[in-house]
Motif scaffolding. Structure first.
Motif, PDB file in Angstrom:
ATOM      1  N   TYR A  81      17.674   4.736  73.306  1.00  0.00           N
ATOM      2  CA  TYR A  81      19.017   4.173  73.443  1.00  0.00           C
ATOM      3  C   TYR A  81      20.567   4.775  74.363  1.00  0.00           C
ATOM      4  O   TYR A  81      20.608   5.317  73.755  1.00  0.00           O
ATOM      5  CB  TYR A  81      18.836   3.012  72.696  1.00  0.00           C
ATOM      6  CG  TYR A  81      19.200   3.325  70.887  1.00  0.00           C
ATOM      7  CD1 TYR A  81      20.590   3.518  70.405  1.00  0.00           C
ATOM      8  CD2 TYR A  81      18.160   3.688  70.639  1.00  0.00           C
ATOM      9  CE1 TYR A  81      21.251   3.810  69.827  1.00  0.00           C
ATOM     10  CE2 TYR A  81      18.971   4.233  68.924  1.00  0.00           C
ATOM     11  CZ  TYR A  81      19.978   4.008  68.640  1.00  0.00           C
ATOM     12  OH  TYR A  81      20.380   5.130  67.481  1.00  0.00           O
ATOM     13  N   HIS A  82      20.906   3.649  74.724  1.00  0.00           N
ATOM     14  CA  HIS A  82      22.528   3.936  75.462  1.00  0.00           C
ATOM     15  C   HIS A  82      23.182   3.217  75.171  1.00  0.00           C
ATOM     16  O   HIS A  82      22.567   1.723  74.592  1.00  0.00           O
ATOM     17  CB  HIS A  82      21.955   3.990  76.880  1.00  0.00           C
ATOM     18  CG  HIS A  82      20.947   5.524  76.994  1.00  0.00           C
ATOM     19  ND1 HIS A  82      21.442   6.933  77.655  1.00  0.00           N
ATOM     20  CD2 HIS A  82      19.531   5.444  77.221  1.00  0.00           C
ATOM     21  CE1 HIS A  82      20.107   7.302  78.037  1.00  0.00           C
ATOM     22  NE2 HIS A  82      19.353   6.563  77.801  1.00  0.00           N
ATOM     23  N   CYS A  83      24.547   3.361  75.542  1.00  0.00           N
ATOM     24  CA  CYS A  83      25.506   2.266  74.456  1.00  0.00           C
ATOM     25  C   CYS A  83      25.592   1.446  76.434  1.00  0.00           C
ATOM     26  O   CYS A  83      25.361   1.617  77.290  1.00  0.00           O
ATOM     27  CB  CYS A  83      27.065   3.386  75.178  1.00  0.00           C
ATOM     28  SG  CYS A  83      28.887   2.585  75.073  1.00  0.00           S
ATOM     29  N   ALA A  84      25.548   0.396  75.984  1.00  0.00           N
ATOM     30  CA  ALA A  84      25.756  -0.423  77.105  1.00  0.00           C
ATOM     31  C   ALA A  84      26.888  -0.978  78.358  1.00  0.00           C
ATOM     32  O   ALA A  84      27.168  -0.971  79.522  1.00  0.00           O
ATOM     33  CB  ALA A  84      25.710  -2.153  76.892  1.00  0.00           C
ATOM     34  N   ARG A  85      28.468   0.068  77.195  1.00  0.00           N
ATOM     35  CA  ARG A  85      29.367   0.123  78.355  1.00  0.00           C
ATOM     36  C   ARG A  85      29.316   1.175  79.241  1.00  0.00           C
ATOM     37  O   ARG A  85      29.371   0.964  80.616  1.00  0.00           O
ATOM     38  CB  ARG A  85      30.493   0.298  77.828  1.00  0.00           C
ATOM     39  CG  ARG A  85      32.118   0.346  78.379  1.00  0.00           C
ATOM     40  CD  ARG A  85      33.126   0.377  77.527  1.00  0.00           C
ATOM     41  NE  ARG A  85      33.421  -0.936  76.905  1.00  0.00           N
ATOM     42  CZ  ARG A  85      34.107  -0.837  75.957  1.00  0.00           C
ATOM     43  NH1 ARG A  85      34.199  -0.406  74.923  1.00  0.00           N
ATOM     44  NH2 ARG A  85      34.339  -2.253  75.674  1.00  0.00           N
ATOM     45  N   CYS A  86      29.123   2.781  79.038  1.00  0.00           N
ATOM     46  CA  CYS A  86      29.437   3.588  79.364  1.00  0.00           C
ATOM     47  C   CYS A  86      28.093   4.532  79.829  1.00  0.00           C
ATOM     48  O   CYS A  86      27.961   5.778  80.422  1.00  0.00           O
ATOM     49  CB  CYS A  86      30.434   4.877  78.610  1.00  0.00           C
ATOM     50  SG  CYS A  86      29.334   5.695  76.960  1.00  0.00           S
ATOM     51  N   GLY A  87      26.928   3.892  79.527  1.00  0.00           N
ATOM     52  CA  GLY A  87      25.405   4.286  79.431  1.00  0.00           C
ATOM     53  C   GLY A  87      25.473   5.704  78.559  1.00  0.00           C
ATOM     54  O   GLY A  87      23.883   6.410  79.104  1.00  0.00           O
ATOM     55  N   GLY A  88      25.676   6.351  77.623  1.00  0.00           N
ATOM     56  CA  GLY A  88      26.018   7.349  76.769  1.00  0.00           C
ATOM     57  C   GLY A  88      24.773   7.279  75.616  1.00  0.00           C
ATOM     58  O   GLY A  88      24.954   6.675  75.287  1.00  0.00           O
ATOM     59  N   HIS A  89      24.032   8.552  75.772  1.00  0.00           N
ATOM     60  CA  HIS A  89      22.724   8.070  75.276  1.00  0.00           C
ATOM     61  C   HIS A  89      23.303   8.345  73.769  1.00  0.00           C
ATOM     62  O   HIS A  89      24.438   9.178  73.429  1.00  0.00           O
ATOM     63  CB  HIS A  89      22.315   9.575  75.188  1.00  0.00           C
ATOM     64  CG  HIS A  89      20.568   9.933  74.775  1.00  0.00           C
ATOM     65  ND1 HIS A  89      19.714   9.822  74.209  1.00  0.00           N
ATOM     66  CD2 HIS A  89      21.271  10.730  73.541  1.00  0.00           C
ATOM     67  CE1 HIS A  89      18.736   9.725  74.240  1.00  0.00           C
ATOM     68  NE2 HIS A  89      19.398  10.835  73.110  1.00  0.00           N
ATOM     69  N   GLN A  90      22.436   7.928  72.518  1.00  0.00           N
ATOM     70  CA  GLN A  90      22.751   7.016  71.513  1.00  0.00           C
ATOM     71  C   GLN A  90      21.731   7.655  70.681  1.00  0.00           C
ATOM     72  O   GLN A  90      21.970   8.788  69.332  1.00  0.00           O
ATOM     73  CB  GLN A  90      22.955   6.095  70.855  1.00  0.00           C
ATOM     74  CG  GLN A  90      23.696   5.640  71.820  1.00  0.00           C
ATOM     75  CD  GLN A  90      25.423   5.953  71.114  1.00  0.00           C
ATOM     76  OE1 GLN A  90      25.914   6.318  69.892  1.00  0.00           O
ATOM     77  NE2 GLN A  90      26.042   6.271  72.201  1.00  0.00           N
ATOM     78  N   GLY A  91      20.277   7.382  70.818  1.00  0.00           N
ATOM     79  CA  GLY A  91      19.466   8.473  70.185  1.00  0.00           C
ATOM     80  C   GLY A  91      18.008   7.656  70.335  1.00  0.00           C
ATOM     81  O   GLY A  91      18.081   6.774  71.808  1.00  0.00           O
ATOM     82  N   HIS A  92      17.003   7.490  69.162  1.00  0.00           N
ATOM     83  CA  HIS A  92      15.784   7.042  70.074  1.00  0.00           C
ATOM     84  C   HIS A  92      15.682   5.585  68.466  1.00  0.00           C
ATOM     85  O   HIS A  92      16.318   5.674  67.604  1.00  0.00           O
ATOM     86  CB  HIS A  92      14.636   7.606  69.667  1.00  0.00           C
ATOM     87  CG  HIS A  92      14.482   8.136  71.055  1.00  0.00           C
ATOM     88  ND1 HIS A  92      15.443  10.171  70.775  1.00  0.00           N
ATOM     89  CD2 HIS A  92      14.003   8.785  72.038  1.00  0.00           C
ATOM     90  CE1 HIS A  92      15.474   9.901  71.967  1.00  0.00           C
ATOM     91  NE2 HIS A  92      14.401   9.493  72.697  1.00  0.00           N
ATOM     92  N   VAL A  93      14.873   4.660  69.081  1.00  0.00           N
ATOM     93  CA  VAL A  93      15.037   3.671  68.288  1.00  0.00           C
ATOM     94  C   VAL A  93      12.288   3.569  67.543  1.00  0.00           C
ATOM     95  O   VAL A  93      12.135   4.492  68.613  1.00  0.00           O
ATOM     96  CB  VAL A  93      14.891   2.208  68.584  1.00  0.00           C
ATOM     97  CG1 VAL A  93      14.141   1.792  70.413  1.00  0.00           C
ATOM     98  CG2 VAL A  93      14.996   1.516  67.461  1.00  0.00           C
ATOM     99  N   PHE A  94      13.217   3.542  66.146  1.00  0.00           N
ATOM    100  CA  PHE A  94      11.380   3.623  66.329  1.00  0.00           C
ATOM    101  C   PHE A  94      10.924   2.422  64.868  1.00  0.00           C
ATOM    102  O   PHE A  94      12.033   1.914  64.534  1.00  0.00           O
ATOM    103  CB  PHE A  94      11.574   4.808  65.233  1.00  0.00           C
ATOM    104  CG  PHE A  94      11.330   6.288  65.704  1.00  0.00           C
ATOM    105  CD1 PHE A  94      10.829   7.092  66.835  1.00  0.00           C
ATOM    106  CD2 PHE A  94      12.722   6.787  65.207  1.00  0.00           C
ATOM    107  CE1 PHE A  94      11.056   7.811  66.885  1.00  0.00           C
ATOM    108  CE2 PHE A  94      13.413   7.649  66.740  1.00  0.00           C
ATOM    109  CZ  PHE A  94      12.493   8.952  67.312  1.00  0.00           C
TER     110      PHE A  94
END
Length: 160
Positions: free
Chosen positions: A124-137
């Protein structure tokens, strides 16, 4: 790049290209305006580690973020563009070494399939800037059963 890394990257690219867009672009419709910057512009405002995580989809070392043990009331924002991504009420101690949440703020993250480790994961990424955040499990607590595992360096905590 060694041969094994090349083969993995090639297989992942082929698998991703073969998927219908609807399977890996979990974008929610919303009014969030996209923020687009060049790599040089991002480098001016991000630390080298933030740039590597947010722009190159790297992962910080486990247990390296002070936000892992932050449990005050407040909001966790994207370190790239300050969009609020998580409310502190959804944070829990997953024991994994990264800040973890059971739900993001609705519409503030976008998901896609990630094949970097061969088997598919949801990134998943920030919806505004597309910055990578992490993963969802799917091993989190109630009420969602999800663990949104975030790089601490990709977040700023704003106390209530």
């Amino acid at each position: 790049m060694n041969r094994r890394t090349f083969i993995r990257a090639t297989l992942a690219a082929v698998a991703l290209a073969a998927l219908p867009r609807s399977l890996y672009a979990g974008r929610e419709a919303g009014a969030i305006e996209k923020l687009v910057k060049t790599d040089d512009e991002w480098r001016k405002i991000l630390t080298p580690m933030q740039f590597d995580v947010l722009r190159n989809e790297a992962t910080e070392p486990a247990f390296s973020s002070p936000l892992n043990k932050e449990y005050s009331k407040g909001v966790y924002q994207c370190a790239g563009c300050e969009l609020p991504l998580f409310d502190s009420s959804t944070k829990f101690d997953s024991g994994t070494g990264w800040p973890s949440f059971y739900a993001p703020i609705a519409g503030h993250v976008e998901t896609k399939r990630d094949f970097k480790l061969i088997w598919p994961r949801t990134e998943y990424h920030c919806a505004r800037c597309g910055g990578h955040q992490g993963h969802v499990f799917d091993d989190g607590p109630a009420p969602t059963g999800q663990r949104w595992c975030n790089n601490g360096v990709a977040l700023h905590f704003i106390p209530a």
